[in-house]
Design a protein around this motif. Structure first.
Motif, PDB file in Angstrom:
ATOM      1  N   ARG A  88       4.144  -8.020   6.109  1.00 43.06           N
ATOM      2  CA  ARG A  88       4.343  -6.657   6.218  1.00 43.06           C
ATOM      3  C   ARG A  88       5.369  -5.901   5.375  1.00 43.06           C
ATOM      4  N   ALA A  89       6.356  -6.583   5.202  1.00 40.70           N
ATOM      5  CA  ALA A  89       7.647  -5.904   4.551  1.00 40.70           C
ATOM      6  C   ALA A  89       7.454  -5.388   3.153  1.00 40.70           C
ATOM      7  N   THR A  90       6.346  -6.115   2.439  1.00 42.21           N
ATOM      8  CA  THR A  90       5.927  -5.666   1.176  1.00 42.21           C
ATOM      9  C   THR A  90       4.501  -5.409   0.931  1.00 42.21           C
ATOM     10  N   CYS A  91       3.641  -6.258   1.480  1.00 39.87           N
ATOM     11  CA  CYS A  91       2.235  -6.290   1.207  1.00 39.87           C
ATOM     12  C   CYS A  91       1.248  -5.515   2.110  1.00 39.87           C
ATOM     13  N   ASP A  92       2.111  -5.267   3.127  1.00 34.45           N
ATOM     14  CA  ASP A  92       1.652  -4.690   4.609  1.00 34.45           C
ATOM     15  C   ASP A  92       0.194  -5.653   4.976  1.00 34.45           C
TER      16      ASP A  92
END
Length: 208
Positions: free
Chosen positions: A176-180
């Protein structure tokens, strides 16, 4: 009945997590964590209200309480995973939800994010947005119900071990830090077992 999402988010934020301060570092922390006894494992399971997946339980009993994953240990506050402050222990007994189960709700939640142009009164906008933001916070927390943040992969990424529900024993990648997204780890088209995951990088097992 309307949910007070701010109160719910505050309640969830008070959920028990591993307290690093109650478990100060010792010389033993620099050494490989020894296996746990059957009695210790049973005590941890009873306290946490869960049954460890078979392969993880075998790892604790035969190999190590830590190693490549966060160490399970007893602190002054009770049993928990050293190195992990993200797992909400109050949600461990709730079944882990497959991402497919909440896609529609997530889309609906995103679609009703309050916009300033829809609220001539700024105070009304602020009150509505705070409720929406709290609901989103609760939703994100519940995405990892029934799972332990078993390994920190850096850059905000973590590996999850599911301990409750129909997906118990499976490993997932919290991206989730980049692609959720929270994505299942797979190896040759099949779910990755705990033992398979120990010897591989989670990043290499994600079907982006």
């Amino acid at each position: 009945m309307t949910t007070d999402w701010i109160a719910e988010a505050q309640r969830m934020a008070r959920g028990r997590r591993f307290d690093e301060l109650s478990c100060p570092p010792s010389m033993q922390d620099a050494c490989p964590a020894p296996p746990l006894s059957e009695a210790e494992i049973c005590e941890a399971e009873a306290e946490l209200g869960i049954a460890f997946p078979d392969q993880y339980r075998e790892h604790l009993l035969r190999q190590s309480a830590g190693g490549a994953v966060n160490r399970l240990r007893r602190s002054a506050a009770g049993w928990g995973w050293h190195g992990d402050s993200s797992t909400n222990y109050d949600l461990l007994t709730t079944a882990f939800p497959h991402p497919d189960s909440y896609c529609a709700y997530e889309d609906e939640l995103d679609a009703r994010e309050p916009l300033t142009e829809d609220f001539p009164d700024h105070n009304a906008y602020q009150a509505t947005w705070k409720q929406w933001d709290a609901e989103y916070e609760v939703f994100q927390e519940r995405k990892t119900s029934g799972a332990v943040f078993i390994q920190d992969n850096g850059c905000g990424f973590s590996t999850l071990l599911v301990v409750t529900g129909p997906h118990q024993g499976s490993l997932w990648f919290d991206g989730r830090a980049t692609c959720d997204q929270i994505l299942p780890l797979n190896l040759g088209g099949r779910p990755v077992s705990f033992m398979d995951g120990l010897s591989r990088r989670s990043m290499d097992l994600v079907g982006w």
